[in-house]
Design a protein around this motif. Structure first.
Motif, short mmCIF file in Angstrom:
data_model
loop_
_atom_site.label_atom_id
_atom_site.label_comp_id
_atom_site.label_asym_id
_atom_site.label_seq_id
_atom_site.Cartn_x
_atom_site.Cartn_y
_atom_site.Cartn_z
N ARG A 3 12.61 13.19 -3.06
CA ARG A 3 13.07 13.11 -4.20
C ARG A 3 11.98 12.71 -5.26
O ARG A 3 11.99 11.82 -5.96
CB ARG A 3 14.35 11.92 -4.28
N ILE A 4 11.14 13.39 -5.10
CA ILE A 4 9.98 13.14 -5.81
C ILE A 4 9.58 14.27 -6.94
O ILE A 4 9.92 15.54 -6.86
CB ILE A 4 8.58 12.89 -5.12
N ASN A 262 -1.44 16.96 -0.35
CA ASN A 262 -1.18 16.68 -1.83
C ASN A 262 0.21 15.51 -1.93
O ASN A 262 0.17 14.99 -3.09
CB ASN A 262 -0.73 17.76 -2.44
N ASP A 263 0.86 15.68 -0.74
CA ASP A 263 2.10 14.69 -0.97
C ASP A 263 2.16 13.94 0.32
O ASP A 263 1.21 13.18 0.69
CB ASP A 263 3.42 15.72 -1.12
N ASP A 264 3.27 13.66 1.10
CA ASP A 264 3.43 12.99 2.23
C ASP A 264 2.61 13.41 3.50
O ASP A 264 2.50 14.56 3.62
CB ASP A 264 4.74 12.83 2.64
N ASP A 265 1.91 12.76 4.44
CA ASP A 265 1.40 12.76 5.34
C ASP A 265 2.26 13.18 6.51
O ASP A 265 2.17 14.35 7.12
CB ASP A 265 0.37 11.70 5.77
N PHE A 266 3.17 12.39 6.87
CA PHE A 266 3.97 12.60 7.94
C PHE A 266 5.58 12.38 7.22
O PHE A 266 5.89 11.27 7.01
CB PHE A 266 3.93 11.42 9.29
N ASP A 267 6.30 13.45 7.25
CA ASP A 267 7.64 13.25 6.68
C ASP A 267 8.70 13.37 7.75
O ASP A 267 8.67 14.58 8.47
CB ASP A 267 7.78 14.45 5.43
N PHE A 268 9.62 12.58 7.75
CA PHE A 268 10.89 12.80 8.86
C PHE A 268 12.17 12.79 8.19
O PHE A 268 12.49 12.10 7.23
CB PHE A 268 10.82 11.42 9.69
N ASP A 269 12.85 13.84 8.48
CA ASP A 269 14.16 14.15 7.89
C ASP A 269 15.23 14.52 8.75
O ASP A 269 14.86 14.96 9.95
CB ASP A 269 13.92 15.28 6.88
N ASN A 293 4.19 10.93 -5.79
CA ASN A 293 4.45 9.81 -5.01
C ASN A 293 3.91 10.41 -3.54
O ASN A 293 4.93 10.46 -2.54
CB ASN A 293 6.18 9.74 -5.04
N PRO A 294 2.79 10.28 -3.43
CA PRO A 294 2.45 10.81 -2.15
C PRO A 294 2.25 9.44 -1.14
O PRO A 294 1.33 8.69 -0.88
CB PRO A 294 0.78 11.31 -2.32
N SER A 329 -6.89 5.08 -7.97
CA SER A 329 -5.90 5.53 -9.01
C SER A 329 -4.61 5.41 -8.49
O SER A 329 -4.32 4.81 -7.32
CB SER A 329 -6.11 7.13 -9.24
N PRO A 330 -3.60 5.32 -9.48
CA PRO A 330 -3.36 5.81 -10.75
C PRO A 330 -3.70 4.83 -11.77
O PRO A 330 -3.87 5.25 -12.84
CB PRO A 330 -2.00 6.32 -10.60
N GLY A 331 -3.68 3.86 -11.36
CA GLY A 331 -4.04 2.61 -12.44
C GLY A 331 -5.27 2.18 -12.56
O GLY A 331 -6.09 2.85 -12.01
N PRO A 332 -5.60 0.76 -13.02
CA PRO A 332 -6.83 0.28 -12.99
C PRO A 332 -7.55 0.19 -11.72
O PRO A 332 -6.71 0.22 -10.74
CB PRO A 332 -6.63 -1.25 -13.69
N ILE A 333 -8.83 0.24 -11.55
CA ILE A 333 -9.49 0.02 -10.42
C ILE A 333 -8.92 -1.31 -9.64
O ILE A 333 -8.89 -2.25 -10.18
CB ILE A 333 -11.05 -0.25 -10.45
N GLY A 334 -8.46 -1.03 -8.32
CA GLY A 334 -8.08 -1.94 -7.54
C GLY A 334 -6.49 -2.06 -7.61
O GLY A 334 -5.76 -2.72 -6.92
N SER A 335 -5.85 -0.93 -7.97
CA SER A 335 -4.31 -0.97 -8.05
C SER A 335 -4.04 -0.18 -6.69
O SER A 335 -2.68 -0.24 -6.41
CB SER A 335 -3.68 -0.32 -9.39
N GLY A 336 -4.64 0.65 -6.07
CA GLY A 336 -4.56 1.27 -4.81
C GLY A 336 -3.82 2.68 -4.93
O GLY A 336 -3.47 3.23 -6.37
N SER A 337 -3.95 3.39 -3.96
CA SER A 337 -3.32 4.62 -4.00
C SER A 337 -1.94 5.01 -4.41
O SER A 337 -0.95 3.96 -4.46
CB SER A 337 -3.45 5.25 -2.50
N ALA A 338 -1.47 5.96 -4.99
CA ALA A 338 -0.25 6.48 -5.31
C ALA A 338 0.62 6.44 -4.06
O ALA A 338 0.15 6.79 -3.11
CB ALA A 338 -0.08 7.57 -6.36
N GLY A 339 1.95 6.26 -4.38
CA GLY A 339 2.80 6.34 -3.18
C GLY A 339 2.62 4.97 -2.31
O GLY A 339 2.18 4.03 -2.95
N ILE A 340 3.55 5.00 -1.26
CA ILE A 340 3.46 4.03 -0.23
C ILE A 340 2.96 4.15 0.93
O ILE A 340 3.14 5.31 1.47
CB ILE A 340 4.98 3.42 -0.14
N GLY A 341 2.25 3.24 1.72
CA GLY A 341 1.70 3.34 2.90
C GLY A 341 2.60 4.12 4.04
O GLY A 341 2.67 5.11 4.58
#
Length: 487
Positions: A3-4, A262-269, A293-294, A329-341
């Motif tokens: 849903r991204i 470019n998006d999720d690494d491992f996607d389960f559905d 939202n990768p 990225s996407p925010g200031p340095i130190g904000s972390g990768s986009a998406g969630i681990g």
């Protein structure tokens, strides 16, 4: 289901490989460094093999058994279907190139339909490579479409489900293949032995195709693939969507690498119930076109509302996983990768043990996951720039918030890798566990105790994908210098 919004955003991150268009040279040798010195050149990760000078085009419809040999370099020219119960065998060492601009104008991809098989068993020194037909340093995500395998395994949706990313216009009219029957997957056969494929020592590079939001081809797509299929030692890199996506089924996999996708690494559905052990995911700065939202792991059920067929839910069993974002990225340095681990959504159930996650704003989020039975979530370490775990992590999971202390994950400077087409840094996946790793838990799925042999007890001695030695090292089968490879 995703849903991204797949709007392209720019990422400034760590990377192992650059997209410089100059200076690509053939590396004169291949080395191995089992001792774990990760600051050397990329020679151990450059594939300097030379494909055959002769090329042959793979038929767009394979309706009888076919073997691809190393006598030729093989071309995927547009949509290519293995059908009618045929087996496509790809010999060790074969190169397959997906044509960016196909004769038909449609994306080039390989789809193995229900009842057909793909046997692609390479070796450590002679892996099978699916890649772009573009020149070194000029290859990009989405140059071709990827590999799709469909089976009769169980899902939690109707058995008439069609795999995403395949438009009706992609099917050939001669010989005629019906739409959507030719791209459907799922059934009632948990093992699906008569449909069993095998992929070992395979690389899939610069793949993916996006028709529209939530309708994409991934590097490797598995729809209703049963547990009789073998997946081992597979690297998917620089894809335009997910690295690996599992739609239902119960196929198990070991030794997977998702690299710069470019998006999720491992996607389960859709009711996937298999085990994944020894797997690495890395977000890269020098890749482009990331989604908004990768995630490293994205686990979904049937959503809006939460519904299932035969009470089957998505229930992956994940052990010895390393998920690395980055520090900018996407925010200031130190904000972390986009998406969630690691994101577990919509009433999913999960086992997540002996893991390392770092470089994201949020490390693990399982707010929407099922609470009964309780998730098996333990023996890991999470670094996050804002929130390690939502809800909170159990006592057996160590956490760190804010700037990364390099020794916290047991990795050396995991977010400080250089970008260079000719000599990128080598990623460090080797870990000394920051907290005592536990014994792999007894896990069950709908059929009872999970099949013997799918979880390796050796993985209970360390957290993350690797202990103090690296299974990704060796000649040719992995490559972290994909733009610099001269094939």
């Amino acid at each position: 289901m995703k849903r991204i919004n797949l709007l392209t955003i720019a990422l400034i991150a760590v990377a192992v490989l650059g997209l410089s268009v100059t200076g690509c040279k053939k590396n004169p040798g291949i080395g191995q460094d089992q001792a774990g010195d990760f600051n050397k050149s990329s020679s151990a990760f450059t594939d300097s093999r030379t494909p055959p000078a002769t090329q042959a085009t793979i038929p767009n419809v394979i309706s009888s058994n076919l073997t691809l040999t190393t006598a030729n370099e093989w071309i995927l020219d547009g949509p290519t279907f293995v059908t009618n119960g045929a087996t496509l065998t790809i010999n060790p060492g074969v190169f397959v190139r997906g044509r960016k601009t196909s004769t038909s104008g449609n994306p080039s991809f390989l789809i193995v339909t229900r009842g057909a098989k793909l046997i692609a068993n390479g070796t450590q020194t002679t892996p099978i490579v699916f890649t772009s037909d573009q020149e070194p340093c000029n290859r990009a995500a989405g140059d071709w479409g990827g590999v799709v395998i469909l089976g009769n395994g169980r899902t939690n949706v109707a058995t008439t489900t069609s795999v995403e990313g395949i438009a009706a216009s992609y099917l050939p009219s001669s010989p005629f293949l019906s739409f959507p029957a030719s791209i459907q997957y799922g059934g009632s056969d948990e093992a699906d032995a008569s449909n069993a494929s095998s992929l070992k020592y395979v690389r899939i590079e610069f793949a993916g195709d996006i028709l529209q939001n939530d309708n994409e081809l991934n590097g490797l797509t598995l729809g209703g693939v049963g547990s009789a299929t073998t997946l081992s030692n597979i690297q998917v890199s620089y894809g335009a969507d997910d690295g690996f996506e599992f739609f239902g089924g119960s196929v198990n996999a070991k030794y997977l690498i998702s690299y710069g996708n470019n998006d999720d690494d491992f996607d389960f559905d859709q009711g996937y119930q298999g085990s994944i052990q020894f797997a690495v995911a890395v977000k890269l700065a020098c890749a482009s076109g990331y989604s908004s939202n990768p995630n490293g792991i994205e686990c979904n059920n049937v959503t809006s509302p939460v519904t299932t067929v035969n009470s089957r839910v998505t229930r992956p069993i994940l052990s010895n996983i390393t998920i690395l974002g980055h520090s900018a990225s996407p925010g200031p340095i130190g904000s972390g990768s986009a998406g969630i681990g690691a994101l577990f959504r919509a009433g999913t159930e999960f086992t997540f043990v002996n893991f390392l996650v770092g470089g994201f704003g949020v490390g693990v989020n399982y707010t929407a996951a099922a609470t009964s039975p309780a998730p098996v979530y333990r023996d890991g370490a999470i670094h996050a720039f804002t929130t390690p775990s939502t809800p909170g992590a159990p006592a057996s999971v160590d956490t760190q918030t804010g700037g990364l202390t390099n020794d916290f994950l047991g990795l050396t400077s995991p977010f400080s890798l250089s970008c260079s087409c000719t000599s990128p840094s080598i990623p460090n996946f080797t870990s000394q566990s920051p907290v005592a790793a536990g014994t792999l838990p007894a896990v069950t799925h709908a059929g009872g105790v999970f099949p013997a042999g799918t979880m390796d007890s050796a993985g209970s001695a360390f957290q993350g994908a690797m202990g103090t030695s690296r299974w990704d090292l060796g000649t040719y089968w992995t490559s972290y210098n994909l733009q610099g490879n001269t094939y």
